[in-house]
Design an enzyme around this catalytic site. Structure first.
Site, PDB file in Angstrom:
ATOM      1  CG  HIS A 125       0.166   0.927   7.526  1.00 23.24           C
ATOM      2  ND1 HIS A 125       1.205   0.466   8.308  1.00 23.24           N
ATOM      3  CD2 HIS A 125       0.743   1.782   6.626  1.00 23.24           C
ATOM      4  CE1 HIS A 125       2.338   1.021   7.902  1.00 23.24           C
ATOM      5  NE2 HIS A 125       2.089   1.823   6.880  1.00 23.24           N
ATOM      6  CD  GLU A 126      -0.678   2.082   2.945  1.00 19.07           C
ATOM      7  OE1 GLU A 126      -0.256   3.233   2.747  1.00 19.07           O
ATOM      8  OE2 GLU A 126       0.068   1.122   3.209  1.00 19.07           O
ATOM      9  N   GLY A 186       0.846  -1.177   0.000  1.00 22.44           N
ATOM     10  CA  GLY A 186       0.000   0.000   0.000  1.00 22.44           C
ATOM     11  C   GLY A 186       0.882   1.229   0.000  1.00 22.44           C
ATOM     12  CD  GLN A 243       3.619   5.664   2.735  1.00 22.05           C
ATOM     13  OE1 GLN A 243       2.636   5.121   2.273  1.00 22.05           O
ATOM     14  NE2 GLN A 243       4.660   4.974   3.190  1.00 22.05           N
ATOM     15  CB  CYS A 248       5.917   1.966   7.133  1.00 24.07           C
ATOM     16  SG  CYS A 248       5.330   3.512   6.434  1.00 24.07           S
ATOM     17  CG  LEU A 249       7.100   1.150   0.992  1.00 27.11           C
ATOM     18  CD1 LEU A 249       6.637   1.464  -0.424  1.00 27.11           C
ATOM     19  CD2 LEU A 249       8.139   0.054   0.992  1.00 27.11           C
ATOM     20  CG  HIS A 253       0.796   6.695   5.752  1.00 27.77           C
ATOM     21  ND1 HIS A 253       1.967   7.112   6.344  1.00 27.77           N
ATOM     22  CD2 HIS A 253       0.973   5.391   5.461  1.00 27.77           C
ATOM     23  CE1 HIS A 253       2.809   6.093   6.401  1.00 27.77           C
ATOM     24  NE2 HIS A 253       2.232   5.028   5.874  1.00 27.77           N
TER      25      HIS A 253
HETATM   26 ZN    ZN Z   1       3.191   3.209   5.774  1.00 21.26          ZN
END
Ligand code: ZN
Length: 177
Positions: A145-146, A49, A54, A103-104, A149
């Site tokens: 999670h997404e 995701g 991000q 997480c990226l 953000h």
């Molecule tokens: Zn993330």
């Protein structure tokens, strides 16, 4: 199409509350481009995701997609790509489900987070049409999670137990399985 630079923990854009997108902006060529670039960026880094903040774009947009053979996660897939604009979560079952999340924007690390196990998402799709999706299991965790953000929240804020936060290698060696 372009692979975008991913903001990392500490960058202020990750802590901003992203703005809602009006229908005409969702339908704009610029947004189509952003979504295409986000999908490419997510695939490049084996993400499941990616949220617009991000990639330094503070708007309420996110993409989710995973195959069965993601090298970063053992996932219940495949989940075809879904693009979300202005998503709203309604919790359907508050029973907690725990996953080791990554997480990226927090590269190289994993942390154990518990979240509600079942939810409904109301959102606008790429045509700015309203859609509703029910999710449980891994998908429910990825969505929460997404969408966190979009409110400037990272999974590290939700660690219930700081001893269950690890680098990937230590996670694989001591915590996985
Ligand atoms: Zn993330």
């Amino acid at each position: 199409m372009a692979i975008l630079k991913v903001a990392r923990l500490g960058h202020p854009v990750l802590r901003q509350v992203a703005r809602e997108l009006p229908r005409e902006e969702i339908l704009s060529p610029a947004m189509r481009q952003l979504v295409a670039d986000m999908k490419l960026t997510m695939a490049e880094y084996n993400g499941v995701g990616l949220a617009a903040p991000q990639v330094h774009c503070s708007v309420r947009a996110a993409v989710v997609e995973f195959g069965e053979n993601n090298p970063r996660y053992e996932v219940e897939g495949p989940q075809p790509a879904i693009v979300f604009f202005n998503p709203r979560i309604t919790v359907l079952d508050d029973t907690k489900a725990g996953f080791w999340e990554g997480c990226l924007s927090v590269p190289g690390m994993r942390g154990y987070v518990e979240r509600p196990s079942k939810l409904q998402v109301d959102y606008l799709d790429e045509h700015a049409e309203p859609q509703t999706l029910s999710a449980e299991g891994f998908l429910a965790t990825v969505l929460q999670h997404e969408f966190d953000h979009l409110d400037g929240i990272l999974y590290v804020d939700r660690l219930a137990d700081p001893t269950r936060f690890a680098f990937n290698e230590e996670y694989a060696r001591f915590h996985a399985g």
